[in-house]
Scaffold this active site. Sequence first.
Site, PDB file in Angstrom:
ATOM      1  N   ASN A   1     -21.574 -29.333   5.392  1.00 28.68           N
ATOM      2  CA  ASN A   1     -20.419 -29.158   4.526  1.00 28.68           C
ATOM      3  C   ASN A   1     -19.604 -27.916   4.904  1.00 28.68           C
ATOM      4  O   ASN A   1     -20.163 -26.907   5.342  1.00 28.68           O
ATOM      5  CB  ASN A   1     -20.855 -29.038   3.066  1.00 28.68           C
ATOM      6  CG  ASN A   1     -21.386 -30.350   2.522  1.00 28.68           C
ATOM      7  OD1 ASN A   1     -20.827 -31.406   2.797  1.00 28.68           O
ATOM      8  ND2 ASN A   1     -22.459 -30.287   1.745  1.00 28.68           N
TER       9      ASN A   1
ATOM     10  N   ARG B   1       0.841  -1.199   0.000  1.00 25.21           N
ATOM     11  CA  ARG B   1       0.000   0.000   0.000  1.00 25.21           C
ATOM     12  C   ARG B   1       0.875   1.248   0.000  1.00 25.21           C
ATOM     13  O   ARG B   1       0.594   2.235  -0.674  1.00 25.21           O
ATOM     14  CB  ARG B   1      -0.930   0.021   1.215  1.00 25.21           C
ATOM     15  CG  ARG B   1      -1.919   1.180   1.232  1.00 25.21           C
ATOM     16  CD  ARG B   1      -2.567   1.321   2.591  1.00 25.21           C
ATOM     17  NE  ARG B   1      -3.616   2.326   2.611  1.00 25.21           N
ATOM     18  CZ  ARG B   1      -3.416   3.634   2.667  1.00 25.21           C
ATOM     19  NH1 ARG B   1      -2.173   4.111   2.683  1.00 25.21           N
ATOM     20  NH2 ARG B   1      -4.445   4.470   2.700  1.00 25.21           N
TER      21      ARG B   1
ATOM     22  N   SER C   1     -26.985 -30.139   1.957  1.00 19.65           N
ATOM     23  CA  SER C   1     -26.921 -30.905   0.716  1.00 19.65           C
ATOM     24  C   SER C   1     -28.299 -30.919   0.087  1.00 19.65           C
ATOM     25  O   SER C   1     -29.318 -30.881   0.786  1.00 19.65           O
ATOM     26  CB  SER C   1     -26.461 -32.344   1.012  1.00 19.65           C
ATOM     27  OG  SER C   1     -26.730 -33.193  -0.081  1.00 19.65           O
TER      28      SER C   1
ATOM     29  N   LYS D   1     -26.005 -33.569   6.091  1.00 14.99           N
ATOM     30  CA  LYS D   1     -24.705 -32.989   5.746  1.00 14.99           C
ATOM     31  C   LYS D   1     -24.469 -31.630   6.410  1.00 14.99           C
ATOM     32  O   LYS D   1     -25.383 -30.827   6.559  1.00 14.99           O
ATOM     33  CB  LYS D   1     -24.573 -32.823   4.234  1.00 14.99           C
ATOM     34  CG  LYS D   1     -24.451 -34.119   3.447  1.00 14.99           C
ATOM     35  CD  LYS D   1     -23.206 -34.902   3.808  1.00 14.99           C
ATOM     36  CE  LYS D   1     -21.939 -34.259   3.343  1.00 14.99           C
ATOM     37  NZ  LYS D   1     -21.795 -34.200   1.876  1.00 14.99           N
TER      38      LYS D   1
ATOM     39  N   ARG E   1       6.147   3.112 -22.536  1.00  9.65           N
ATOM     40  CA  ARG E   1       4.777   2.690 -22.207  1.00  9.65           C
ATOM     41  C   ARG E   1       4.505   1.399 -22.972  1.00  9.65           C
ATOM     42  O   ARG E   1       4.752   1.317 -24.167  1.00  9.65           O
ATOM     43  CB  ARG E   1       3.750   3.772 -22.577  1.00  9.65           C
ATOM     44  CG  ARG E   1       3.822   4.994 -21.655  1.00  9.65           C
ATOM     45  CD  ARG E   1       2.894   6.102 -22.111  1.00  9.65           C
ATOM     46  NE  ARG E   1       1.500   5.697 -22.059  1.00  9.65           N
ATOM     47  CZ  ARG E   1       0.510   6.411 -22.605  1.00  9.65           C
ATOM     48  NH1 ARG E   1       0.787   7.520 -23.272  1.00  9.65           N
ATOM     49  NH2 ARG E   1      -0.726   5.994 -22.514  1.00  9.65           N
TER      50      ARG E   1
END
Length: 468
Positions: free
Chosen positions: A304, A205, A296, A302, A335
């Site tokens: 996940n 930055r 799911s 499930k 450039r």
Amino acid sequence: MTDPRPADAPADVPADVPANVLADPLLDPLFTTAAAARAFSPAARVQGMLDFEAALARAEAAVGVIPATAVPAIAAACDAALYDPAGLGAEAALAGNTAIPLVKHLTASVKAADPDAARFVHWGATSQDAMDSGLVLQLRGFIDGLDADLGRLADALAALADRHRATPMVARTWLQHALPTTFGLKAAGWLDALGRDRRRLAVARGGLALQFGGAAGTLAALGEAGPAVAEALARELDLPLPALPWHASRDRITEPAAALGILAGTLGTIGRDVSLMMQMEVAEAFEPAGPGRGGSSTMPHKRNPVSCAVLLSAAVRAPALVGGLLAAQVQEHERGLGGWHAEWQALPDLARLVAGAAHHAASMIAGLTVDADRMRANLDLTRGLILAEAVTMALGGRMGRLAAHSRVAEASRRAVTERRPLRDVLAEDSEIVQALGIDELDRLFDPLNYTGSAAVFIDRVLAEHARN
């Protein structure tokens, strides 16, 4: 309006985000954030260039290059809402970049309000000045926003490391049981890497600087006033003034790109570890649960690892984007041709991707469910074999390392064959009992007595976090 988000979309992607902010309203809610989408939206790209043009007019008026009376009309026309991104894009397809048609339409808009002021739009600048400086402004705001999520993630990791500094678990090497460690040390490892990532981004930055060189990087069109205009322009935009224009020196772009790529790898490592711990055979830690999250379409049971999937996806996709940007760093003369153009979509894509992963990681770690009992139970899966090294080291001080290693290796083979605890097999060896004693043998089979310098390492990482 119907809410287009999935139930488990990141919380900061509101339902009313305009369609022109989300490049892909079907998938962006999963893979990015509203803040990142806005930072690199078409409107933000246009506004970045217009902010450059307005600041340029103010700077040139301040040093007497253009009349001060021209500034109000130019500044008033520097509002992205006045311009059609789709129309600009269509013209850019012929012109070769977006700044050329934007400056044309900006000039027309100023002319409608003040014909004399229109003569001084974009005075002495080139299209790359507007595009690069606009991108720098976008990147600066994006990194600041990203660091807020990274700070939230760092704080959550620090809390996790401190809370679980004495929670024993299996350390796994090559995906196999190795030795005892603590979950606090694992979290501290994630935090330590994240701290380096944040410092790399902060350095990147700091390298974001004004781009202002005119057609060939000499500011010849401004004569002797060029340096003074550049200084005033840098002040207007609150950007560092570089020693010279950097049209063909793209390290200022590849540095943040590389930092984002490394961050993606750190986040991917967290995602990999948590997803492995979420496997039901392991079941040591789980992502936060919630309605519609991780389900799911066919299996109701499930749970996940949705956030882990996003983190791993970013870690898979980021290297190709970073590689493309590194390849684009090679430019021609003053450039470049093609390499500069290759940055325009790759860098925003990378930024949006990593921002989404960072947001998911922060939310996941803040709500992580840790099963300390299961961690302790998994340490016992090998019936004490995980502490064979601890016994060997203690015994080696009495009978020598090679003899101790041979004796413990033989006991380990018996423990596996007979499916018995290693501690019980060792207790049947009178020479080992005589050398160590039963109390010492019992102490050696407490995993928390063989976590080495884990607590010291955690304290170091937490102290570093506290300083930042």
